[in-house]
Design an enzyme around this catalytic site. Structure first.
Site, PDB file in Angstrom:
ATOM      1  N   GLU A  81       6.843  16.523  -1.752  1.00  0.00           N
ATOM      2  CA  GLU A  81       5.537  15.468  -2.888  1.00  0.00           C
ATOM      3  C   GLU A  81       4.714  16.436  -3.359  1.00  0.00           C
ATOM      4  OE1 GLU A  81       9.515  13.364  -1.672  1.00  0.00           O
ATOM      5  OE2 GLU A  81       8.206  14.457  -0.712  1.00  0.00           O
ATOM      6  N   PHE A 143      14.337  -1.355   2.970  1.00  0.00           N
ATOM      7  CA  PHE A 143      14.210   0.139   2.562  1.00  0.00           C
ATOM      8  C   PHE A 143      13.339   0.681   1.902  1.00  0.00           C
ATOM      9  CE2 PHE A 143      15.954   4.001   2.246  1.00  0.00           C
ATOM     10  CZ  PHE A 143      16.380   4.828   3.100  1.00  0.00           C
ATOM     11  N   GLN A 144      11.993   2.107   2.382  1.00  0.00           N
ATOM     12  CA  GLN A 144      11.331   2.957   1.174  1.00  0.00           C
ATOM     13  C   GLN A 144      10.624   2.134   0.704  1.00  0.00           C
ATOM     14  OE1 GLN A 144      13.800   5.995  -0.286  1.00  0.00           O
ATOM     15  NE2 GLN A 144      13.819   6.921   1.305  1.00  0.00           N
ATOM     16  N   LYS A 193      12.300  -0.773  -9.056  1.00  0.00           N
ATOM     17  CA  LYS A 193      14.109  -0.440  -9.622  1.00  0.00           C
ATOM     18  C   LYS A 193      14.244  -0.569 -10.999  1.00  0.00           C
ATOM     19  CE  LYS A 193      17.829   1.912  -7.927  1.00  0.00           C
ATOM     20  NZ  LYS A 193      18.720   2.573  -6.302  1.00  0.00           N
ATOM     21  N   MET A 509     -12.063  29.209   9.967  1.00  0.00           N
ATOM     22  CA  MET A 509     -13.384  28.462   9.774  1.00  0.00           C
ATOM     23  C   MET A 509     -13.473  27.774  11.149  1.00  0.00           C
ATOM     24  SD  MET A 509     -16.188  28.217   7.591  1.00  0.00           S
ATOM     25  CE  MET A 509     -15.527  28.425   6.306  1.00  0.00           C
TER      26      MET A 509
END
Length: 623
Positions: A81, A143-144, A193, A509
């Protein structure tokens, strides 16, 4: 027209209604019912969205079903993502439109956070659409579940939690409008959802502006006149140009003002190309790794006209010692930036293009009234700094590649209108110094957030947005390993980006700072298994972990390697000749190269080092 849109129309072969009897009144046909997910895709189509970068998952899955039927929107299935978010950023920056990414709830949404923060810091218009658990489960640690609106509140221009299907079209149009107007930035739309699964009647919103949202684009005339008066009265003026000039499409207006007044121009990391690097009025990039002339000009200026810039610490160094003798005109579309980091004498709120247009008009009026500045003494000092402290680098040890030489030759051999995308670290600074930008839109990098892993997915998004352009990503071996999986996406979707891995075997760096400030104690900055390497080459036995050539080939790309200066041009030309697949070139460079000039963090710009143990002499004030 998409299948979805086609299904929503009345069938042309439907039977005609029977004639109404005198007692019957005709009834209006019922609008077709759609799911919230169908309304989402239709709203995106009608708003002109043509590309989405994303990954499906449970909470967002209802939206992916109608997306399959859309002929107007191309979906690119990324491997992470974060890659979707950076790709949306790259797409937005080269097209001037809103980049769109999509992810599911919980970890899908939180994986977008780095890219959202990056877009926020660099004012890039991005729409992030995330699925959320059903509204009845919010707050139950289901969940999630993650409160992504709460997580992203400080790093989005605005965000929404959508719990009803009826809200979806209006929210999408509003979000796209907010992201792309005023000071651009990311907007997040989190959709439950059950809102995606519920049914609604699609109605295109009549308005796209939320109540009370009124960005100020037109500057106040009196303040513009004050700025013009100061500009023509100053003896040591500087135009300090930031990324807002690029975003406003104001390069031509900027050039007109500079040439009209003869005032020197410095362009920040995010503004490279806003003013031609090759123009005699251009002093280069200011700041921590800017040119000595640009840094000195700001320090010695008696007037700074800041245009779409925000006086960030990488430009100012220690703020209380920055440009101590300068009055400041600060023009920005975001009023919150004016006076935030530096006191301002003339504040101007407005779009950079409109500000410059009006400022040019006001300057011309002043000049016609006989007010003209003599900057000859100032330019003698500027040219002295420019001539005494040009950009350069130490040659590499015999037989080894210099990273600066690699990047310069890529720029010199690249086709016209090539877009360059840089990761973060030494290679980013060398790219800003040794590539030449004479027009805007050819330089993408992570400026404010400094996000390692930006280059590959942002280059992917840029190539999708401008398929006709060559896109070179300049990456480090550390950055590359954070998001290199998106090369598989590029290979599968026919996105032929070119990636130069500047392979010095370390977090370059970090290693430079350890060399300069930590007594050469190289704590966990070596990327090869043997911590004692010093030239970026594979350790004894020839083992490469990973072998970037083989890694590229495993993901369907062309893999090349260059270790010798004698082979440099040939390998770059070979990479430029490939146009049907992504190309990865492993440039093995020596590991001790450093970025110069440098202002050590937390110090005054007066402490700039042109090279190791070399501090420029800025001299006294110009009389």
């Amino acid at each position: 027209m998409s299948d979805l849109a086609r299904d929503l129309r009345l069938r042309p072969d439907a039977a005609a209604p029977a004639a109404a009897s005198p007692q019957q009144q005709p009834t209006a046909p019922q609008a077709a019912s759609v799911t919230g997910a169908q309304a989402l895709i239709r709203a995106l189509e009608e708003a002109g969205v043509s590309t989405i970068f994303g990954i499906p998952g449970g909470a967002i899955l209802p939206a992916y079903d109608p997306l399959l039927d859309s002929t107007a929107i191309r979906h690119v299935l990324v491997r992470h993502e974060q890659g979707a978010g950076h790709a949306a950023t790259g797409y937005a920056q080269v097209t001037g439109t809103v980049g769109v990414c999509m992810a599911t709830s919980g970890p899908g949404a939180t994986n977008l956070v780095t890219a959202i923060a990056d877009a926020y810091m660099d004012s890039v218009p991005v729409l992030a659409i995330t699925g959320q658990v059903p509204s009845s489960l919010i707050g139950t640690d289901s969940f999630q579940e993650a409160d992504i609106c709460g997580v992203t509140l400080p790093i989005t221009k605005h965000n929404y939690l959508v719990t009803e299907p009826d809200q979806i079209p209006e929210v999408i149009f509003e979000a796209l409008h907010i992201a792309s107007t005023g000071r651009p930035g990311p907007v997040l739309v989190d959709i439950c959802k059950d809102a995606l699964q519920g049914r609604t009647v699609y109605r295109r919103p009549e308005r796209t502006e939320p109540p009370g949202y009124r960005p100020v684009c037109t500057p106040h005339a009196r303040q513009v006149r004050q700025a013009a008066t100061l500009l023509l009265a100053a003896e040591r003026p500087v135009l300090y140009v930031g990324g807002g000039v690029v975003k406003a499409g104001a390069a031509e207006e900027l050039r007109t003002l500079a040439e009209l007044t003869g005032v020197p121009v410095v362009t920040t990391l995010m503004a490279l190309g806003a003013f031609p690097d090759s123009h005699p009025l251009h002093l280069g990039m200011p700041g921590m790794h800017g040119t000595v002339a640009a840094v000195a000009a700001l320090q010695k200026a008696d007037l700074i006209v800041a245009l779409g810039a925000r006086f960030d610490d990488r430009v100012t160094g220690r703020a209380d010692s920055f440009a101590p003798h300068a009055k400041v005109v600060h023009a920005d579309i975001d009023p919150a930036e004016i006076g935030k980091n530096r006191a301002v004498d003339v504040p101007i709120v407005g779009d950079a293009r409109q500000v410059l247009t009006e400022l040019v008009r006001a300057v011309r009026a002043e000049q016609e009234a006989g007010h003209r500045a003599d900057l000859s003494a100032w330019w003698r000092r500027l040219d002295d700094w420019r001539n005494r402290y040009p950009l350069g680098y130490e040659p590499a040890p015999d037989g080894l590649l210099s990273p600066q030489q690699v990047i310069a030759r890529i720029g010199q051999l690249a086709p016209p209108e090539t877009v360059f995308v840089a990761g973060v670290g030494q290679h980013q600074m060398w790219a800003s110094q040794f590539l030449t930008f004479d027009r805007p839109g050819r330089w993408l990098t992570s400026g404010g957030a400094g996000t390692m892993g930006y280059a590959v997915p942002a280059a992917m998004g840029a190539k999708v947005g401008r398929p006709e352009a060559t896109v070179w990503a300049i990456d480090g071996d550390g950055c590359f390993q954070m998001t290199s999986q998106e090369l598989a996406t590029c290979a599968l979707y026919g996105i032929p980006v070119k990636v130069a891995v500047i392979n010095n075997g370390s977090l370059g760096m970090v290693r430079q700072w350890q060399t300069l400030f930590y007594a050469q104690r190289y704590s966990h900055s070596a990327l090869h298994p043997d911590a004692g390497h010093d030239d970026g080459r594979a350790p004894a036995g020839g083992t490469r972990v990973p072998d970037f050539v083989r890694l590229a080939e495993a993901m369907g790309c062309v893999g090349l390697r260059c270790e010798s200066p004698a082979d440099l041009d040939g390998v770059i030309e070979q990479a430029n000749a490939v146009d049907d697949r992504p190309v990865v070139v492993d440039f093995v460079v020596h590991g001790d190269a450093m970025v110069w000039p440098m202002v050590p963090a937390g110090t005054s710009n007066d402490e700039i080092m042109a090279a190791l143990d070399t501090r420029p002499d800025f001299g006294d004030e110009v009389d």
